[in-house]
Design an enzyme around this catalytic site. Structure first.
Site, mmCIF file in Angstrom:
data_model
loop_
_atom_site.group_PDB
_atom_site.id
_atom_site.type_symbol
_atom_site.label_atom_id
_atom_site.label_comp_id
_atom_site.label_asym_id
_atom_site.label_seq_id
_atom_site.Cartn_x
_atom_site.Cartn_y
_atom_site.Cartn_z
ATOM 1 N N GLU C 60 -18.065 -28.906 -3.798
ATOM 2 C CA GLU C 60 -19.258 -29.050 -2.956
ATOM 3 C C GLU C 60 -20.332 -29.912 -3.607
ATOM 4 O O GLU C 60 -21.045 -30.651 -2.922
ATOM 5 C CB GLU C 60 -19.832 -27.681 -2.603
ATOM 6 C CG GLU C 60 -19.081 -26.943 -1.507
ATOM 7 C CD GLU C 60 -17.757 -26.342 -1.955
ATOM 8 O OE1 GLU C 60 -17.509 -26.330 -3.183
ATOM 9 O OE2 GLU C 60 -16.970 -25.898 -1.108
ATOM 10 N N TYR C 88 -23.848 -23.177 -2.547
ATOM 11 C CA TYR C 88 -24.576 -23.043 -3.807
ATOM 12 C C TYR C 88 -24.085 -23.956 -4.928
ATOM 13 O O TYR C 88 -24.899 -24.404 -5.735
ATOM 14 C CB TYR C 88 -24.614 -21.577 -4.250
ATOM 15 C CG TYR C 88 -25.120 -20.659 -3.168
ATOM 16 C CD1 TYR C 88 -26.345 -20.894 -2.540
ATOM 17 C CD2 TYR C 88 -24.381 -19.569 -2.731
ATOM 18 C CE1 TYR C 88 -26.811 -20.069 -1.523
ATOM 19 C CE2 TYR C 88 -24.838 -18.733 -1.713
ATOM 20 C CZ TYR C 88 -26.047 -19.002 -1.114
ATOM 21 O OH TYR C 88 -26.497 -18.186 -0.109
ATOM 22 N N PRO C 89 -22.791 -24.232 -5.031
ATOM 23 C CA PRO C 89 -22.399 -25.186 -6.074
ATOM 24 C C PRO C 89 -23.067 -26.554 -5.897
ATOM 25 O O PRO C 89 -23.157 -27.327 -6.841
ATOM 26 C CB PRO C 89 -20.876 -25.296 -5.917
ATOM 27 C CG PRO C 89 -20.456 -24.013 -5.259
ATOM 28 C CD PRO C 89 -21.606 -23.663 -4.344
ATOM 29 N N HIS C 129 -19.108 -15.481 3.552
ATOM 30 C CA HIS C 129 -18.874 -16.190 4.815
ATOM 31 C C HIS C 129 -19.934 -15.853 5.863
ATOM 32 O O HIS C 129 -19.749 -16.169 7.034
ATOM 33 C CB HIS C 129 -17.488 -15.846 5.366
ATOM 34 C CG HIS C 129 -16.346 -16.413 4.571
ATOM 35 N ND1 HIS C 129 -16.038 -15.974 3.313
ATOM 36 C CD2 HIS C 129 -15.450 -17.390 4.856
ATOM 37 C CE1 HIS C 129 -14.977 -16.642 2.856
ATOM 38 N NE2 HIS C 129 -14.610 -17.511 3.766
#
Ligand SMILES: Cc1ncc(C[n+]2csc(CCOP(=O)(O)OP(=O)(O)O)c2C)c(N)n1
Ligand SMILES: Cc1ncc(C[n+]2csc(CCOP(=O)(O)OP(=O)(O)O)c2C)c(N)n1
Ligand SMILES: [Mg+2]
Ligand SMILES: [Mg+2]
Lengths: 354, 326, 326, 354
Positions: C60, C88-89, C129
């Site tokens: 990501e 978040y990454p 999710h």
């Protein structure tokens, strides 16, 4: 030093050296040009350091020792190419035509950028380690989609090589065969941390595991740096994908003017590298093999002094921006919360601190 | 009582933490020989060894991620993030792992983990060295967040944070590292998350944390000269927040001013204002108000003094607050 | 006017964006042959080719980071983050690069970049999710954030976002992907950041976005049966927020209820409440109130219905709100 | 398939094969035990898939095709070792003694974990791709500091191999020589994305660039998986550092029960791999070389059926937790905002939905 695999075309003593795969075809004038570049960026860097000592810059990140790595790579770039620096690449900035004063702006802390990257096809300093490597790959993917005959070069350090973003950029560059050249300046230190903390084997090997070539070059040899990066750029433009170039060099100075290297390294180590000075060896070559006269060297030194003086004057003349500058260019289109801030600060300044 | 700087107080607090439990480790960039860029860990590697005071490869996600793994093994790692702006590469490990593993494991894993974050601005630094990211962490359930503002608090809070079984984001106002203050080496001032009334007052409740406590106190002094009596509360705990102390004060004063360096929107200040107007709706005589940084990226530091709330800007906002009278 | 699901409306909107400008690219995991896990990009790779609808290696940070690089080259990349919990990454690339490069380059770089975020819960999924990370992005100056709630909005807002020169976090309520609605293929409903009054009313202003708009409307219907007339505002823009519309409503109703799935603390709801009590202090007849998810990690989905504000919980909170009368 | 470098000790036809570096010394009973493991986990997996189809599970991630990779690696672990799964490692969970019902819990969506990792020395499923690799390295650093004779094994996929966290975990494992074994199950797919999108060269080469050994094993060969992982664990415990093991295998089923593989791959490709079935080849070996009788196979099948039935019963009996469960164990010590939520929800449930 640097191991068997090190590509070197010019010894520390200034002797030309044969290499099976690389050969320098540079003319005397071209080499002299590189020498001039190196002398100038070193001189500018010294000036900036002393400006910082005098409180005129908030910080400075000296490039001493890395002039050859930066000038060799920077001069290999074609005008059509695009390059992404980390924060120490004043030498590369010079080769792209960025005015020295603009290089200093970010360190004067009057801006967070410094120049228009489109004008020089040279991006802005990136402080967050490694973030720029992904930008470089993305930009290179754009080149592919434009079908353009261009390549991208991106700079980062031995410390940054441990960052996930850098490693992801290797994955992407390989998968998309992006026209990008990774220039890893291994200056042996990441602030106080030696390269051995980031890796147990030479860093250029990283590329192997991702499926593209990696090479280690004597980063203090401007001839080798130039040839190796030029070849990698050609490869990239020809659609043959990325290359990792580890420029094996040394950070002669402090990490930045805020740093105190005496806490973590001994002077003797630095001394060893003084004998490998990237500028001196070219000077030796020019003097010995190309019969450049000392008056020419003196001229260059004078030119460098003049540029340093100009830098000093420019820096001293750089006033702080108006405080409301912080609200400009936050967004491309107006944003109410930004404008609210502008109104608040303007009202406050008008009423309280006029 | 000993006088020391906040940096030294943290150093001493970490030393005591290292002494008291062999499972305490320090992990971060340049924290060994260099002692950290702020010298907070100065001398600790020499005294406790490279296995306990660990220079980290340059990868923040890994720094936090391995600390999570160490916590699973029963270690308590105190992470130093070199500057606030470099915590974001670790964001996923913080919010998806450190914050959630105690819950995910139904209490089996204890996330003994402190993330030290030199935060806020005011030191004339380049970009990414002056951020106030606390709201991101306060919004995240599963984390605890604190901010120290004095050497004494720094000394005690860091030890309390290390001893705490939840992951703690430990915010250190870097512009106060060199400020000196008395440290009581015997008795902790109060609990880790308790707010402290730094100055009692009758007219307005001023809430601040980290760097802004000093600004609030200076503003209170200046206001006193104009006959306004400010109560200054040092919040200390940001998650949880000691809102009882704030609410009790606002019930008396009827006015709330929150000072923070962070941008105002969806911030810690927003939360305090929102919560207090719910709890003290009938006591508030004027809208609860924030004095914040602006909704812009932290600016070039030549103009940071205009970005950060200053004593003058606090007083100016106070004037506006006092104009209300409902 | 055509009936379609929100997923289809987004698909059609993306198709129009791809048609209108060769610089528009789509980048994400499984968006090619698979058409994305929600089929939002269904058929687009077939029609526009692998060079424009790009399956991404699973990283990501790289997805966003390369999009930033593409933006520097003049491309406009629409990123699909597969689920909210996997953004978040990429946090560092979003907040330190995408959000700041326009400013850093003094306007030279234009960050044409849309990050599509299927967000919020309600689909019975496993962990990560069902998150509501919007507050992180709203707090971050330099980003714009929107949330769609109807197929018509989805169709238009995605095109407006792609055409926008700032980075846009585009939040899609995944539990509404399969809801059908009329789409006007000719005329956009309004500007990208404008709030829309979905139901006018006199007694209480209810503000919602994304998945919660439907809940708010259902609650309003139920409340109407008890003689309470709720005004329901679909916020749509989260940064900026159209607070003028909200404030105008609250000045009439005197009451504000904000509904969000996100945890309450330092949230979008905190901001709305904080801002409105400042702007409408004298109009509010009761504390501005939030109905939110709780301050816990998103729970196992078997109990998500109790975490997410339900019609019943909204009505229950409404009762409490109506008890106040100042 | 898998290239020259593939370590194989048992062919798809069930013939033993010599390898220069690895030799299987497993007894008949041990091999039969592995066979039993594989039959059971496949059967459990089928049961879980049908439970999902019947609406009793929210989701299931089938392991079909990867039984040998997981049982071989899982059985190589000593009781003192600790392992970190991704989300598809039901086979490894089985070898660690995790009750099948507990494996299903997370997919029933009644919890986000499922078991006590300390009890089985086996961590919880990690859904965010690659995050667990850093936990594994950290845990291994803890082992080093404890001076313990233990090792860590961590599982991730070919897709996850592109994540920055995984790559950083390689950096750290190498720098600290952490006792960790990386098991990369290359099942050729990351949902709809083929491995070729993540890399152009075999993934086990990644390790080379970080300075530790990488090997590619036939992931459908339980004998090879066992020997190679066992050797790597021994190495780790002996302080010789990390190993990357690429288990070359195939995801026979859908990514999860939510996935529709017909959209991105053709049945013919799957068919090829049916002939490499990891369970059948062991059965052939056992029947042919070890004269295991068909009645013994039938017994094992019955045992598997019984376990599947028990799983079904356990799953059906799993009620939803009380809603207020969401407030438990968020923190180790009480937190007022959590308790405030608990009070609110309890009051609401008591008043409105009793
Ligand atoms: C993500 C991130 N973490 C930490 C820092 C702080 N920092 C600035 S420079 C530096 C060392 C970088 O070393 P290297 O990559 O070798 O580059 P060099 O400074 O030697 O040129 C560190 C740790 C940063 N800028 N970004
Ligand atoms: C950080 C992150 N991004 C995206 C996802 C969504 N996702 C779940 S599984 C998967 C594919 C993973 O493929 P691989 O690593 O090969 O493992 P496999 O499923 O094949 O076992 C994706 C993209 C995720 N879980 N985490
Ligand atoms: Mg370096
Ligand atoms: Mg896979």
């Amino acid at each position: 030093m640097g191991g068997e695999e090190l590509i070197q075309l010019l010894t520390p003593e200034g002797e030309r050296r044969q290499h099976d795969d690389y050969e320098s075809t540079l003319t005397r004038d071209e080499i002299l040009g590189f020498y001039r570049d190196m002398v100038i960026v070193r001189r500018l860097c010294n000036e900036a350091t002393s400006l910082q000592r005098q409180g005129q810059l908030a910080l400075w990140a000296p490039l001493q020792g890395q002039e050859a790595a930066q000038i060799g790579a920077g001069r290999a770039l074609g005008p059509q190419d695009f390059a992404f620096p980390s924060y120490r690449e004043h030498g590369v900035a010079w080769t792209r035509g960025v005015p020295p004063a603009d290089m200093a702006r970010i360190f004067r802390a009057t801006v967070t950028g410094g120049w228009d990257p489109r004008q020089y096809r040279y991006s802005l300093p990136t402080v967050v380690l490694g973030d720029q490597t992904l930008h470089a790959v993305g930009y290179a993917m754009g080149i592919q989609r434009d079908g353009a005959d261009e390549a991208v070069m991106v700079f980062f350090g031995d410390g940054a090589s441990s960052q996930g973003d850098v490693l992801e950029s290797f994955v992407w560059a390989a998968s998309f065969q992006a026209p990008v050249v990774f220039v890893l300046q291994n200056n042996q230190w990441a602030i106080s941390e030696p390269t051995s903390l980031q890796t147990r084997i030479p860093l250029y090997h990283r590329a192997d595991g991702f499926g593209f070539p990696g090479v280690r070059v004597d980063g203090n040899d401007v001839l080798a740096m130039y040839e190796v990066t030029r070849r990698a750029l050609d490869r990239a433009r020809a659609g043959e994908g990325p290359t990792l170039i580890e420029a094996f060099t040394y950070r002669m100075g402090a990490h930045t003017t805020s740093d105190d290297p005496t806490r973590y390294r001994v002077e003797a180590d630095v001394e060893v590298w003084r004998h490998r000075d990237p500028v001196e060896r070219v000077k030796a070559l020019l003097a010995r093999s190309h019969r450049v006269r000392s008056s020419r060297f003196a001229e260059i030194a004078e030119e460098a002094d003049a540029l340093a003086l100009a830098l000093r004057e420019d820096v001293l003349a750089m006033g702080p921006p108006p405080a409301t500058d912080m609200f400009d260019d936050v967004y491309a289109e107006p944003h109410p919360w930004v404008e609210e801030g502008r109104r608040t600060l303007s009202a406050f300044l008008a009423e309280v601190a006029p | 009582m000993t006088m020391m700087t906040m940096a030294k107080a943290l150093n001493e607090g970490l030393r005591r933490a290292l002494e008291s439990d062999r499972h305490v480790l320090l992990l971060g960039e340049d924290i060994g020989k260099l002692g950290g860029v702020f010298r907070v860990t100065d001398g600790l590697q020499k005294d406790f060894g490279e296995d306990r005071v660990i220079d980290a490869p340059l990868a923040e996600s890994a720094i936090v991620g391995t600390s999570v793994g160490l916590a699973m093994r029963g270690y308590r790692t105190v992470v130093e993030i070199q500057f606030d702006g470099f915590v974001y590469p670790a964001f996923d490990q913080i919010v998806s792992q450190a914050a959630k593993l105690h819950k995910r494991s139904a209490g089996a894993y204890t996330m003994g983990l402190v993330i030290r974050l030199p935060f806020q601005g005011g030191i004339g630094a380049v970009e990414h060295h002056s951020e106030s990211p606390e709201a991101y962490f306060v919004h995240t359930a599963g984390l605890r967040v604190v901010a120290c503002s004095t050497p004494n608090d720094a000394y005690w809070m860091i030890q309390q944070a290390v001893a705490h079984d939840d992951p703690v984001i430990f915010c250190e106002p870097k512009c106060r590292y060199w400020d000196k203050g008395e440290v009581d080496l015997e008795n902790p001032p109060t609990g880790l998350f308790d707010a402290v009334v730094r100055r009692p007052g009758r007219d307005v409740t001023v809430v601040a944390y980290g760097s802004m406590v000093k600004v609030a106190l200076q503003a209170a002094e200046a206001a006193a000269e104009e006959g306004r009596d400010l109560e200054v509360i040092d919040l200390r705990g940001l998650s949880p927040m000691d809102l009882d102390t704030v609410a009790a004060s606002v019930e008396r004063t009827g006015r709330l001013l929150v000072i923070q360096e962070a941008p105002p929107i969806a911030s810690v200040g927003s939360e305090i204002v929102a919560a207090i107007q719910e709890r003290c709706f009938y006591s508030l005589r004027a809208p609860a108000t924030r004095v914040s940084g602006f909704y812009v990226p932290y600016p070039a530091s030549k103009i940071e003094d205009e970005f950060r709330p200053s004593v003058d800007r606090v007083l100016w906002s106070l004037d506006q607050l006092m104009e209300h009278d409902s």
